[in-house]
Design a protein around this motif. Structure first.
Motif, PDB file in Angstrom:
ATOM      1  N   GLU A  58       0.830  -1.199   0.000  1.00 54.75           N
ATOM      2  CA  GLU A  58       0.000   0.000   0.000  1.00 54.75           C
ATOM      3  C   GLU A  58       0.871   1.258   0.000  1.00 54.75           C
ATOM      4  OE1 GLU A  58      -3.516   2.155   2.683  1.00 54.75           O
ATOM      5  OE2 GLU A  58      -2.456   0.397   3.445  1.00 54.75           O
ATOM      6  N   GLY A  59       1.903   1.255   0.834  1.00 58.57           N
ATOM      7  CA  GLY A  59       2.798   2.411   0.896  1.00 58.57           C
ATOM      8  C   GLY A  59       3.506   2.662  -0.420  1.00 58.57           C
ATOM      9  N   LEU A  60       3.958   1.599  -1.086  1.00 55.25           N
ATOM     10  CA  LEU A  60       4.636   1.757  -2.377  1.00 55.25           C
ATOM     11  C   LEU A  60       3.666   2.254  -3.451  1.00 55.25           C
ATOM     12  CD1 LEU A  60       6.930  -1.415  -2.437  1.00 55.25           C
ATOM     13  CD2 LEU A  60       7.540   0.931  -1.816  1.00 55.25           C
ATOM     14  N   ALA A  61       2.430   1.760  -3.408  1.00 52.82           N
ATOM     15  CA  ALA A  61       1.432   2.208  -4.386  1.00 52.82           C
ATOM     16  C   ALA A  61       1.182   3.707  -4.263  1.00 52.82           C
ATOM     17  CB  ALA A  61       0.138   1.419  -4.197  1.00 52.82           C
ATOM     18  N   LYS A  62       1.092   4.177  -3.040  1.00 53.32           N
ATOM     19  CA  LYS A  62       0.827   5.598  -2.826  1.00 53.32           C
ATOM     20  C   LYS A  62       2.042   6.442  -3.206  1.00 53.32           C
ATOM     21  CE  LYS A  62      -2.778   4.826   0.583  1.00 53.32           C
ATOM     22  NZ  LYS A  62      -3.211   4.915   1.999  1.00 53.32           N
ATOM     23  N   ASP A 167      10.720  -9.177  -8.987  1.00 56.69           N
ATOM     24  CA  ASP A 167      10.479  -9.853  -7.715  1.00 56.69           C
ATOM     25  C   ASP A 167      11.427  -9.285  -6.673  1.00 56.69           C
ATOM     26  OD1 ASP A 167       8.699 -11.423  -9.091  1.00 56.69           O
ATOM     27  OD2 ASP A 167      10.103 -13.091  -9.366  1.00 56.69           O
ATOM     28  N   SER A 168      10.854  -8.787  -5.582  1.00 49.85           N
ATOM     29  CA  SER A 168      11.650  -8.115  -4.561  1.00 49.85           C
ATOM     30  C   SER A 168      11.730  -8.962  -3.303  1.00 49.85           C
ATOM     31  CB  SER A 168      11.017  -6.762  -4.219  1.00 49.85           C
ATOM     32  OG  SER A 168      11.605  -6.227  -3.054  1.00 49.85           O
ATOM     33  N   ASP A 169      12.924  -9.028  -2.745  1.00 52.87           N
ATOM     34  CA  ASP A 169      13.113  -9.650  -1.439  1.00 52.87           C
ATOM     35  C   ASP A 169      12.699  -8.633  -0.377  1.00 52.87           C
ATOM     36  OD1 ASP A 169      13.784 -11.517   0.445  1.00 52.87           O
ATOM     37  OD2 ASP A 169      15.831 -11.806  -0.238  1.00 52.87           O
ATOM     38  N   VAL A 170      12.983  -8.935   0.879  1.00 55.09           N
ATOM     39  CA  VAL A 170      12.502  -8.107   1.990  1.00 55.09           C
ATOM     40  C   VAL A 170      12.930  -6.652   1.858  1.00 55.09           C
ATOM     41  CG1 VAL A 170      12.472  -7.871   4.496  1.00 55.09           C
ATOM     42  CG2 VAL A 170      12.504 -10.139   3.469  1.00 55.09           C
ATOM     43  N   ASP A 173      13.154  -1.386  -1.333  1.00 53.43           N
ATOM     44  CA  ASP A 173      13.338  -0.024  -1.830  1.00 53.43           C
ATOM     45  C   ASP A 173      14.041  -0.002  -3.188  1.00 53.43           C
ATOM     46  OD1 ASP A 173      12.060   1.058   0.338  1.00 53.43           O
ATOM     47  OD2 ASP A 173      13.896   1.462   1.466  1.00 53.43           O
ATOM     48  N   GLY A 174      15.150  -0.751  -3.310  1.00 53.25           N
ATOM     49  CA  GLY A 174      15.887  -0.779  -4.577  1.00 53.25           C
ATOM     50  C   GLY A 174      15.078  -1.371  -5.714  1.00 53.25           C
ATOM     51  N   PRO A 175      14.492  -2.568  -5.531  1.00 52.27           N
ATOM     52  CA  PRO A 175      13.662  -3.141  -6.605  1.00 52.27           C
ATOM     53  C   PRO A 175      12.469  -2.267  -6.964  1.00 52.27           C
ATOM     54  CG  PRO A 175      14.286  -4.849  -5.040  1.00 52.27           C
ATOM     55  CD  PRO A 175      14.756  -3.550  -4.451  1.00 52.27           C
ATOM     56  N   PHE A 176      11.861  -1.608  -5.960  1.00 54.30           N
ATOM     57  CA  PHE A 176      10.738  -0.718  -6.270  1.00 54.30           C
ATOM     58  C   PHE A 176      11.197   0.428  -7.161  1.00 54.30           C
ATOM     59  CE2 PHE A 176       8.601   3.330  -5.146  1.00 54.30           C
ATOM     60  CZ  PHE A 176       7.382   3.072  -5.774  1.00 54.30           C
ATOM     61  N   GLU A 203      12.450  10.323  -4.349  1.00 52.75           N
ATOM     62  CA  GLU A 203      12.595   9.777  -3.004  1.00 52.75           C
ATOM     63  C   GLU A 203      12.668  10.921  -2.012  1.00 52.75           C
ATOM     64  OE1 GLU A 203      12.577   6.706  -2.019  1.00 52.75           O
ATOM     65  OE2 GLU A 203      12.580   5.701  -3.963  1.00 52.75           O
ATOM     66  N   GLN A 204      11.652  11.010  -1.185  1.00 55.30           N
ATOM     67  CA  GLN A 204      11.654  12.063  -0.179  1.00 55.30           C
ATOM     68  C   GLN A 204      12.556  11.647   0.977  1.00 55.30           C
ATOM     69  OE1 GLN A 204       7.784  13.124   1.192  1.00 55.30           O
ATOM     70  NE2 GLN A 204       8.507  14.785   2.491  1.00 55.30           N
ATOM     71  N   ALA A 205      13.438  12.523   1.361  1.00 55.22           N
ATOM     72  CA  ALA A 205      14.373  12.202   2.433  1.00 55.22           C
ATOM     73  C   ALA A 205      13.603  11.988   3.735  1.00 55.22           C
ATOM     74  CB  ALA A 205      15.385  13.324   2.598  1.00 55.22           C
TER      75      ALA A 205
END
Length: 579
Positions: A58-62, A167-170, A173-176, A203-205
């Motif tokens: 959800e956070g990544l979608a937003k 496909d992202s592991d835990v 951030d990088g894969p996204f 990317e907001q600091a």
């Protein structure tokens, strides 16, 4: 609109290199049109669907929506559980971000759409462009299965994959960023704002304490809730004074553990290279190998990816046969009960140096624990209920990395912590809504917090708790507090299942069926239903019991009972915090 060039999987490149090369060639072939300022035209429609159990997707979608709004896009974002699936054939650009949990299952909010798409009722989707970001954990055998299934099924239904699935592991951030940048680079020629070129994910600091910058929290209380015996469940209270961190009941606390120093020393003694050196750390910088292995690298889990890397450096015939056979059961059998130390000792491998060695390892990840306190009841503190994991396998004593860190190795240390928001596990906004809670074992954690919150806020709705554990005499966690909640009227009903106190095992789901008539009445009065604990067994059995109650006391057919349960989920009246 440019289309993404897919590099064949048998090309001599890694997965990341294929994605980068495909993206580069796509942009190159788009020519000057992609680089030149674009005239504003009709906004490009983009639909984002997220499936999430704890809020990451959800956070990544937003975050992606914010990026799209910087260009000439018309983004819509939907919780999969609230999405009108009738729209699917009409979508133009469909983006899916989903996690996987349990035994390769979709998150609760994604289950209905997932089952529909994989059924014979799914519509044809020619004309729909799509891309999928799958979140997962390589420590589980069905890594990213939900996202993979969505990706494959959309293609089978005729949709066109315009950017390949990542496909992202835990550490997502990088894969996204790689995925979102790739998606936007393909959509940008039609959707970029004038003069901006390709849209970019901004990317907001982060400021303050967070997952990337955990707060060093002092432990103010740490004791075993169980009576005499081998079982240990610790109540751990941590200070948040000066952190600025805030949480709500239903949230989780991330805790960064340290690996056992004695196991690290045994590892280093068995490694075939000079260990008196520094190595790079996963997040940048470097440290001596011993320090890095204690604080930064995962030495407690074996998984398919690690074993494949290890086998390439090992002469072990067994590992070679395991990798070549690629059998799921064989993988599971080998990885269960073994740690990195078993590979080092039983299947020695050749490494160039310490940097080569740590290059095969994953980053040591924080553990998420359901918060067991209300901030209103315990200002400046956060409480956890932690089951201490200990076991013996293959002649070696072992334990959970984080649980034993908190119970045995945290004296004088300040664990790094952060708050993980879980908006999918919140109390009803209306305090008059009745609440039913099912939380055996450490699943009691969020419900202790719920009861504290409901008491302090003066919520008028009834509270009903199902709790279970093996033995009443030794395993009645928070017994004094729960009894006090009963006496002061906060807790109207407390049903207890002691599975080993009698010949016939009794579990919380059995009590639900026994109390089915009263349960059904609570549901008719608008009750919200919460489950916390083991996903693979308990949560499934509780779900089955819920269907049984609907059939026996609601007079519903199996099909209607299933529809009723699904409606509870859609109405946010059936919420689960399962793991």
């Amino acid at each position: 609109m440019s289309s993404f060039i897919q590099i064949p999987e048998d090309a001599p490149f890694s997965a990341d290199q294929r994605v980068w090369l495909g993206q580069f060639l796509s942009n190159l072939l788009a020519g000057a049109a992609a680089a030149a300022p674009q005239a504003s035209g009709p906004a490009v429609p983009v639909t984002i669907l997220w499936g999430s159990q704890t809020g990451n997707s959800e956070g990544l979608a937003k975050k992606l929506v914010k990026s799209l709004k910087k260009g000439n896009f018309e983004p819509e974002v939907f919780d999969m559980g609230a999405y009108d699936r009738g729209r699917l054939p009409q979508e133009k650009n469909l983006l899916i971000i989903t996690s996987t949990y349990g035994d390769g299952e979709p998150p609760d909010n994604a289950a209905e759409l997932y089952n529909f798409l994989l059924s014979d009722s799914a519509p044809r989707m020619e004309g729909v462009q799509f891309s999928v970001l799958a979140l997962g954990d390589t420590n589980y055998p069905d890594f990213c299965k939900c996202g993979i299934d969505f990706d494959n099924r959309l293609e089978q239904l005729g949709a066109s994959r315009f950017f390949q699935r990542i496909d992202s592991d835990v550490d997502y951030d990088g894969p996204f960023k790689q995925w979102s940048d790739g998606v936007l680079s393909v959509l940008a020629p039609a959707g970029a704002a004038s003069g901006n070129g390709a849209a970019a994910v901004v990317e907001q600091a982060e400021t303050g304490y967070s997952k990337k910058n955990p707060f060093p929290s002092g432990i103010v209380a740490n004791y075993n809730l169980n009576g005499a015996g081998e079982k240990q469940t610790h109540h751990v209270s941590l200070s948040l004074d000066g952190s600025g961190l805030e949480y709500e009941v239903g949230d989780a606390l991330g805790v960064y553990p340290l690996n056992p120093a004695d196991v690290v020393d045994e590892l280093m003694a068995a490694l075939p290279f000079n260990t008196n050196t520094s190595v790079p750390l996963p997040d940048g910088g470097e440290a001596p190998l011993r320090e890095a292995l204690i604080s930064s690298y995962d030495i407690g889990n074996l998984n398919k990816s690690l074993i494949q890397k290890w086998q390439a450096r090992s002469g072990s015939p067994f590992l070679r046969s395991l990798v070549e056979a690629d059998d799921k059961k064989a993988w599971d059998d080998f990885c269960w009960g073994r740690d990195l130390i078993d590979l080092v000792i039983d299947h020695p491998a050749d490494f160039t140096d310490a940097e080569d060695f740590v290059g095969t390892l994953k980053k040591l990840q924080p553990r998420l624990y359901s918060i067991a306190s209300s901030p209103k009841a315990h200002p400046g503190e956060v409480h956890l209920c932690v089951g201490i994991v200990r076991y013996n396998t293959y002649g070696r004593k072992r334990g959970g990395i984080c649980s034993t860190f908190l119970s045995d190795r945290s004296n004088g240390l300040k664990p790094g912590v952060f708050v993980h928001s879980n908006k999918a596990f919140r109390l009803p906004e209306n305090g008059e809504t009745p609440v039913i809670m099912v939380g055996p074992g450490t699943g009691i954690a969020p419900f202790r917090a719920f009861l504290e919150e409901r008491k302090i806020s003066g919520a008028k709705g009834g509270n009903w708790l199902f709790f279970g554990n093996p033995y009443q005499a030794t395993d009645f966690l928070y017994s004094e507090e729960l009894t006090a909640f009963q006496k002061d009227g906060t807790l109207q009903r407390l049903d207890l299942a002691w599975s080993r106190d009698q010949k016939e095992k009794i579990y919380v789901q059995n009590l639900m069926v026994q109390q089915g008539a009263e349960l059904w009445k609570w549901f008719q009065d608008g009750a919200a239903f919460y489950v916390c604990g083991d996903a693979s067994r308990m949560a499934k059995d509780v779900d089955a019991a819920l269907h049984t109650v609907a059939e026996q006391h609601g007079g519903l057919s199996k099909e209607d009972a299933a529809a009723w349960v699904n409606q509870l989920k859609k109405d946010k009246r059936y919420l689960r915090d399962v793991y």
